[in-house]
Every structure is written in C-alpha cells, then in structure tokens.
Design an enzyme around this catalytic site. Structure first.
Site, short mmCIF file in Angstrom:
data_model
loop_
_atom_site.label_atom_id
_atom_site.label_comp_id
_atom_site.label_asym_id
_atom_site.label_seq_id
_atom_site.Cartn_x
_atom_site.Cartn_y
_atom_site.Cartn_z
N GLU A 281 0.83 -1.20 0.00
CA GLU A 281 0.00 0.00 0.00
C GLU A 281 0.87 1.26 0.00
O GLU A 281 0.53 2.27 -0.64
CB GLU A 281 -0.93 0.00 1.22
CG GLU A 281 -2.03 -1.05 1.15
CD GLU A 281 -2.93 -0.87 -0.06
OE1 GLU A 281 -3.41 0.26 -0.28
OE2 GLU A 281 -3.13 -1.84 -0.80
N TRP A 284 1.94 1.64 -3.51
CA TRP A 284 0.87 2.25 -4.30
C TRP A 284 0.93 3.77 -4.20
O TRP A 284 0.75 4.49 -5.19
CB TRP A 284 -0.50 1.77 -3.81
CG TRP A 284 -1.07 0.59 -4.52
CD1 TRP A 284 -1.21 -0.68 -4.03
CD2 TRP A 284 -1.63 0.55 -5.85
NE1 TRP A 284 -1.80 -1.49 -4.97
CE2 TRP A 284 -2.06 -0.77 -6.09
CE3 TRP A 284 -1.78 1.50 -6.85
CZ2 TRP A 284 -2.66 -1.15 -7.30
CZ3 TRP A 284 -2.36 1.12 -8.05
CH2 TRP A 284 -2.79 -0.19 -8.27
N TRP A 312 -21.15 11.70 -19.75
CA TRP A 312 -21.68 11.57 -18.40
C TRP A 312 -23.05 12.22 -18.29
O TRP A 312 -23.43 13.07 -19.11
CB TRP A 312 -20.72 12.22 -17.40
CG TRP A 312 -19.34 11.66 -17.44
CD1 TRP A 312 -18.21 12.26 -17.94
CD2 TRP A 312 -18.92 10.38 -16.96
NE1 TRP A 312 -17.12 11.45 -17.81
CE2 TRP A 312 -17.51 10.28 -17.20
CE3 TRP A 312 -19.58 9.32 -16.35
CZ2 TRP A 312 -16.78 9.16 -16.85
CZ3 TRP A 312 -18.83 8.19 -15.99
CH2 TRP A 312 -17.46 8.11 -16.24
N ASN A 350 -10.90 2.63 3.20
CA ASN A 350 -10.46 2.47 1.81
C ASN A 350 -11.41 1.61 0.97
O ASN A 350 -11.69 1.93 -0.18
CB ASN A 350 -9.05 1.88 1.75
CG ASN A 350 -8.50 1.88 0.34
OD1 ASN A 350 -8.37 2.93 -0.28
ND2 ASN A 350 -8.20 0.71 -0.19
N TRP A 368 -16.48 11.25 -12.87
CA TRP A 368 -15.63 10.96 -11.72
C TRP A 368 -14.96 12.20 -11.15
O TRP A 368 -14.66 12.27 -9.95
CB TRP A 368 -14.54 9.94 -12.10
CG TRP A 368 -13.62 10.37 -13.22
CD1 TRP A 368 -13.78 10.16 -14.55
CD2 TRP A 368 -12.39 11.09 -13.07
NE1 TRP A 368 -12.73 10.69 -15.26
CE2 TRP A 368 -11.86 11.27 -14.38
CE3 TRP A 368 -11.68 11.59 -11.99
CZ2 TRP A 368 -10.66 11.93 -14.62
CZ3 TRP A 368 -10.48 12.26 -12.22
CH2 TRP A 368 -9.98 12.42 -13.52
N TRP A 391 -9.67 7.60 -7.90
CA TRP A 391 -10.88 7.89 -8.68
C TRP A 391 -10.74 7.41 -10.12
O TRP A 391 -11.70 6.89 -10.70
CB TRP A 391 -11.21 9.38 -8.63
CG TRP A 391 -12.02 9.70 -7.40
CD1 TRP A 391 -11.56 10.12 -6.19
CD2 TRP A 391 -13.43 9.56 -7.27
NE1 TRP A 391 -12.60 10.26 -5.31
CE2 TRP A 391 -13.76 9.92 -5.94
CE3 TRP A 391 -14.45 9.17 -8.13
CZ2 TRP A 391 -15.08 9.90 -5.46
CZ3 TRP A 391 -15.76 9.16 -7.67
CH2 TRP A 391 -16.06 9.52 -6.35
#
Length: 483
Positions: A281, A284, A312, A350, A368, A391
């Site tokens: 993590e 990441w 959208w 998360n 988004w 996102w």
C-alpha cells in the site's frame, strides 16, 4: 559554496526528526532558521471550520516545541509563500533556502517561482527527496520506460530497495542541533486559529491524534495488528487499517522509519501475510505520485485520453443524484453510511472509497471528477496523486485501473464486508432495528420502511446496463460480471 546561514522551509514534512532538508541545512550552515507558512493560496478556498487546518495548527505547535527543546525556534508566516519565503530570506540574510520536494503541479510552479526570485537575489534554493523512498524516474522498467501497471512497478521498487537499503537510513538532527538559530527575545507567540481566519472543527471531539507524537502512537498501535492487515483491512467495522494516511499527508512521520521497521518485522517472520500487503500500500502511494509527476494531464483529464469522450449524465436530474450521493441519501445503506462517515469525520475506509466512487460513476453515471473534487474538499488525508489515482481506478480511466465492466454491486459489497451491519448501524442509526439480512437492502423489507430513510435513487441492475453502454461507446465490448 556552502551558505553561512540558511532557512529551512517546512511544507509537507511537519516534524523535526529524520528530516532530510533540516539535516542537510544543519550540515552545511553555521546558523539554521526554520519557517512554516500558512499558505493563503490554499487556505482562502477552504471552509472556516476545516479539520486539516486544525491538524496542521496542532502539529505546528508540536514542531515549535520540539525545536525549542533543541535550542531553536520556528518562524511562522501567513501569506503567499511565493512572496513570504524570499522576503524572509532577505530579512534574515540567509544564503540558501532548504526544503523537501513536493510533486504536485501547483507546488512545482510555486517552487520554481520561489527559486527564480531567490536566484535573482543571489540566494540558492535547495530541495531534497523526503516524503517517498523512490521518486520521479528512480524506478523504471528494464528498457528505461515509465511504468503504468502497478505490479511490475512494485517488483522493481522492491528489487531496487533490496539492492540499496541505505536509502532507508535516518537523517539525524540532534548531533547538529547547536546550529539552530536561537529564538528572539521575547519569542513571538504562534498565531491562533482565529488569527488565521479559522474556527475550531470537530477534530478534538473525534480524538484524532495530531503531530509527530500522534503518528508515533498510531504506528505503535498498528504494529501488533499488522499481521492481520491483509484480511482486516477490507472490513470497515474492524480496526484493520493503520489510520496513518493523514500523517503521511502532512509528513508528521518518516516514511523511511516506517518501511525500515516493517522490513525488520518481516525479516523476523512476525508480520504474517499482513506486513507485505501493507508495504504494498505504501508502494501504491509512490506509484500514484510517480504517475502524477510524469503525467500532469491526469489533473482534470483521464490518464487514458479515450475515456474523456464518455458522455456523463448532466443537467438538473444529475445534479440531484450527485447531491443525494454527497449527502448520503442514495437508499443504499453501505454507500450512505460511508458518505456519512466522510461528512462527519473527514475519513473514509479504503474499501468504502472504492464502493462509493464506483456507485457515483457506474450506478449514477456522474463524471468521476465531481466525486474527486468532493473527496478533495472533505478528506482529512487528501493527497492529489492518491485521490486522483483512486478515482481514475474506479472510473477505469486510470493506469492499471479496474476494467470498465467491473461494477461493484453495492448490496453484495455490503453483505460481504459489513455482513452484520455494524458499520451501517453506526452511521445510519435509523436502520438499527432491521435484521442483519434486511439492513443491506431496506426497500425489500416487507414491513414499512423507516420514514427517515429513502428508497434507492436508482436500481443497480438497470444502472449497470446503462454504464456498459456508456463505456462501450468508447471501448470495445468485453465480458461483464458483478463483484
């Protein structure tokens, strides 16, 4: 030529230990001043009650106290750093300003402006790597390319660390602390929240640990639990995460110390399956920072440009759907409880960040970027690279993102990760009398629904079909499956 005196500018590194820029300045200079600037270019856009400002304010007080114990002091300014830093450097007559790297596009522009102004005045601007283990182009593919997929990046990251573990060595401050500039007499008081234009938030009521000491307590609390992290991290009602993300954001901890400690735990065989997952993590986090550095277009645009063509939902109906999502009244309990957690505390688990993001994008058909902006305003731990990366992962437009046909079912996610409804009941007490089975989809309960909880604003199966059509307009069709 080394400066006789220097100024250390604290930004996303609110600590006095294992601090690269402070260490370098103390090694290079006879006298070292320290400053923090409450940046009005950021603060002016925030609500007057903002937990992040409270956190910074408390953390700065701890930094000031720690510097005082070492014989130094912290200068605090309130304004635009692009003018405040050069002006203070001139006032103090320093030869150089030291700081640690910031990688966000606006920060890079700010630093370039400060560097030019200092250079024009005959002063140096020196910046160092501190908030990550590897940055920019330090981890590349075997052909010298920039990674866009996480797993090979992680493998290369770990290989590079194994080859040179010295990158985890601490930067000691105490041996050179005598070079810290002593405080003036009388020493000016730190500005109050009111003087900065803010009011206290509910940070204290939430009992969120602040500063260096708060980060240390959280990490000490997490280490005995790290072996269970792999499984526990997905369940919002469990104490699974480290809760250190806010401290990562403001640098009240040393990432070198954390990685060094976890590697030691793993070497002793004490970290179980959880320790390497938690380390992944952290990788990441660096992966997304690297992506942002090499691809600044992701700020406002899709990493995969083809996805910018997605149509959208817009207009008044879409605005109402977005408002329902923001306010936690979608009729899907796990989504609404997660949004309540965010709105009330500034934190979101998360797993729930993925669930709520997927719901906004693929159940409601909302861009988004609107969700990204809402999280940016409300998350205590908001970090541009990680927030954007998360996102874009949910929207399938990012690097190494979930496939567009992977659509979280909010009911099955609820049943799987909050089976007993403990988390839902905490944030939606109006549903407390429903059974563990009923609480995940209250509109299916045969008896009357609670009057203060809405029905679903969309039906997932219908919305899913629309989403597949929306994405297939810009992408070749592929298999589909609910998660």
């Amino acid at each position: 030529m080394k400066p006789t005196s220097s100024l250390v500018w604290l930004r996303r590194d609110l600590r006095v230990f294992d601090h690269v820029a402070l260490h370098q300045a103390l090694q290079d200079s006879a006298v070292v001043h320290c400053v923090f600037v409450y940046d009005t270019t950021i603060l002016d856009a925030l609500p007057r009650r903002d937990r992040r400002v409270d956190f910074i304010h408390a953390s700065i007080a701890e930094v000031a106290a720690e510097l005082a114990e070492l014989g130094g002091h912290l200068i605090v300014r309130h304004g635009d750093p692009a003018t405040e830093i050069p002006a203070l450097a001139a006032e103090l007559g320093v030869g150089a300003v030291y700081c640690n790297h910031d990688y966000e596009p606006q920060a890079l522009e700010r630093d370039a402006t400060v560097a030019r102004t200092l250079r024009d005045a005959g002063r140096r601007f020196l910046s160092f790597k501190d908030q990550v283990i590897f940055e920019k182009s330090e981890v590349l593919s075997q052909t010298g390319g920039v990674f866009s997929v996480f797993t090979p990046y992680k493998n290369a990251w770990l290989k590079k660390l194994d080859a040179d573990p010295s990158v985890l060595a601490p930067y000691h401050i105490e041996p050179h602390a005598a070079r810290l500039a002593p405080p003036p007499s009388p020493a000016p008081a730190l500005p109050t929240l009111a003087e900065l234009g803010f009011e206290p938030s509910n940070l204290a009521e939430l009992n969120i640990p602040t500063g260096m000491s708060g980060a240390a307590r959280l990490f000490e609390d997490f280490l005995p639990r790290i072996a269970q992290y792999k499984d526990a991290r997905d369940f919002p009602a469990l104490k699974g995460p480290s809760y250190l993300s806010l401290h990562f954001r403001f640098g009240t901890l040393s990432v070198r110390h954390l990685v060094r400690t976890v590697r030691d735990v793993m070497a002793r065989g004490a970290g179980g399956e959880g320790a390497p997952v938690w380390l992944a993590e952290l990788i990441w986090r660096e992966f997304y920072a690297m992506i942002l550095f090499h691809n600044p277009h992701v700020v406002g645009g899709a990493f995969k440009p083809a996805y910018d063509a997605i149509q959208w939902e817009t207009g008044p109906e879409a605005d109402e759907l977005f408002a329902a999502w923001c306010e936690g009244r979608t009729g899907y309990p796990l989504v609404d409880a997660a949004m309540a957690q965010l709105n009330q505390t500034g934190y979101m688990h998360n797993r729930l960040r993925m669930v709520t993001a997927c719901f906004l994008i693929k159940d409601l058909g909302i861009d988004w970027r609107r969700g990204e902006a809402y999280f940016a305003l409300h998350l205590n731990d908001f970090d541009l690279a990680s927030n954007n990366g998360g996102w874009q992962w949910a929207s399938s437009s990012g690097c190494d993102a979930q496939p567009y046909f992977r659509i979280f079912n909010p009911i099955t996610q609820s049943q799987k990760f909050d089976a007993s409804g403990k988390f839902i009941r905490r944030y939606l007490p109006q549903l407390k009398d429903l059974s563990d089975k009923e609480i995940h989809a209250p509109w299916l309960v045969p008896r009357m629904l609670p009057l203060d909880y809405p029905g679903p604003i969309v039906m997932h199966d219908e919305a899913r079909k629309l989403t597949l059509e929306r994405y297939e307009m810009v992408k070749k069709p592929g298999p589909s499956a609910d998660q």
